[in-house]
Design an enzyme around this catalytic site. Structure first.
Site, PDB file in Angstrom:
ATOM      1  N   SER A  33       0.836  -1.207   0.000  1.00 25.55           N
ATOM      2  CA  SER A  33       0.000   0.000   0.000  1.00 25.55           C
ATOM      3  C   SER A  33       0.860   1.243   0.000  1.00 25.55           C
ATOM      4  O   SER A  33       1.973   1.250   0.550  1.00 25.55           O
ATOM      5  CB  SER A  33      -0.858  -0.025   1.263  1.00 25.55           C
ATOM      6  OG  SER A  33      -1.387   1.251   1.516  1.00 25.55           O
ATOM      7  N   LYS A  76       2.048  -3.767   6.535  1.00 26.42           N
ATOM      8  CA  LYS A  76       2.441  -3.731   5.115  1.00 26.42           C
ATOM      9  C   LYS A  76       3.954  -3.547   4.994  1.00 26.42           C
ATOM     10  O   LYS A  76       4.623  -4.209   4.188  1.00 26.42           O
ATOM     11  CB  LYS A  76       1.713  -2.604   4.380  1.00 26.42           C
ATOM     12  CG  LYS A  76       0.218  -2.788   4.278  1.00 26.42           C
ATOM     13  CD  LYS A  76      -0.153  -3.968   3.383  1.00 26.42           C
ATOM     14  CE  LYS A  76      -1.636  -4.213   3.308  1.00 26.42           C
ATOM     15  NZ  LYS A  76      -1.997  -5.488   2.689  1.00 26.42           N
ATOM     16  N   TYR A 102      -1.695  -1.001  11.011  1.00 30.78           N
ATOM     17  CA  TYR A 102      -2.020  -1.513   9.673  1.00 30.78           C
ATOM     18  C   TYR A 102      -0.859  -1.231   8.711  1.00 30.78           C
ATOM     19  O   TYR A 102      -0.378  -2.125   8.012  1.00 30.78           O
ATOM     20  CB  TYR A 102      -3.317  -0.866   9.151  1.00 30.78           C
ATOM     21  CG  TYR A 102      -3.421  -0.932   7.652  1.00 30.78           C
ATOM     22  CD1 TYR A 102      -3.666  -2.133   7.010  1.00 30.78           C
ATOM     23  CD2 TYR A 102      -3.220   0.213   6.861  1.00 30.78           C
ATOM     24  CE1 TYR A 102      -3.721  -2.197   5.625  1.00 30.78           C
ATOM     25  CE2 TYR A 102      -3.275   0.149   5.480  1.00 30.78           C
ATOM     26  CZ  TYR A 102      -3.528  -1.053   4.868  1.00 30.78           C
ATOM     27  OH  TYR A 102      -3.559  -1.120   3.507  1.00 30.78           O
TER      28      TYR A 102
END
Ligand code: UDP
Length: 292
Positions: free
Chosen positions: A73, A101, A97
């Site tokens: 991302s 990644k 989060y």
């Protein structure tokens, strides 16, 4: 072709699947993705996203399947100092989060360093929106949507009264946050391009941005959806959302050059297909009673 529903952390089940089928490559999309939830439940995010990925990589390695396309991302650019974001920008994470990644990217780079038989492509998604043009497949988040377009869509179909615009004092064209929206069909095509690239003998562990390279503000996005839907989206001008970046958009040069891929849809098509999905399925895959 067959379908198996398996939790990636369930190693025996994954082992069984890889023992019964020979896979050429894996596209790994599975992961939790709500920023706010990750701040409240970091264990859940680290456990699901990171343990799930490590288990998958271990099972792949054990079965000689060493080709991977992973959904990373643009969040790994943190709060970029400048735009457009190129793949060489320094990496950082602003929440659990984002850290999942970032950590998974680093794990993939380490695995490639330890064994050059691996071929891995990390795709850094910018802001996927829209839906399949058929109107049968679209995004249907549970509960209150975190992302802009699912929220705008729910206002357009009458499920929510208004959109909160998070921040109107950014130094952008109209004061609202700027992002790089990309049609989900273009995003999907980017994965096909990445899969094709994996058969190139010279590929190791590579990273590519998937975006259009164009920045669009919140107000521009709302106007485009209003136009596509013919619905008015009532706005509430609100304060900045904590942790938000001001302006983020992709450099697409590397993907164009090396994957031979570029996004073909603009904001208008994204909103057209988003509305087509929304108007055909105002309650997503559920019914009025099954949604919050
Ligand atoms: N945004 C907004 N209202 C919302 C959701 C998002 O104004 O209800 C804004 C947000 O501040 C950002 C942009 O829309 O400028 C895109 O937000 P999103 O969460 O979709 O993507 P991200 O910020 O993760 O790139």
């Amino acid at each position: 072709m067959s379908y198996a529903q398996i939790d990636l952390r369930d190693k025996p089940a994954l082992e069984q699947l890889f023992a019964s089928t020979k896979f050429n490559a894996v596209i790994h999309f599975a992961g939790l993705k709500a920023v706010g939830e990750s701040v409240e439940k970091p264990f859940m995010y680290y456990n699901n996203n990171i343990i799930g990925t490590i288990t998958l990589l271990e099972v792949m390695a054990a079965h000689g399947c060493k080709r991977l396309v992973f959904s990373s991302s643009a969040t790994v650019y943190g709060w970029p100092n400048e735009v457009p974001c190129t793949e060489e920008f320094p990496l950082s994470a602003a929440n659990p989060y984002g850290r999942t990644k970032l950590f998974i990217e680093e794990i993939c780079r380490d695995i490639y360093r330890s064994d050059s038989e691996w071929k891995i492509i990390l795709l850094r998604y910018f802001n996927p929106v829209g839906a399949h043009p058929s109107g049968y497949i679209g995004e249907d988040p549970r509960g209150i949507p975190n992302n802009l377009m699912p929220f705008v869509q729910q206002v357009a179909v009458g499920r929510r009264p208004s959109l909160n615009v998070f921040g109107t004092d950014y130094s952008t064209k109209d004061g609202t946050g700027v992002r790089n929206y990309i049609h989900v069909v273009d995003l999907a095509d980017g994965h096909i391009a990445a899969l094709n690239k994996l058969s190139n003998p010279s590929i190791g562990c590579e990273v590519y941005n998937l975006g259009t390279g164009k920045g669009t503000s919140v107000l521009e996005m709302v106007a485009a959806l209003e136009k596509a839907s013919g619905k008015k989206i009532p706005l509430v001008m609100a304060g900045r959302r904590p942790g938000d970046s001001e302006i983020v958009y992709a450099s697409t040069e590397k993907a164009e050059r090396e994957l031979n891929w570029r996004a073909s849809y603009g904001i208008e098509e994204m909103c057209r297909d988003q509305w087509n999905w929304a108007s055909k399925n105002p309650y997503g895959y559920g019914s009025p009673d099954s949604t919050a």
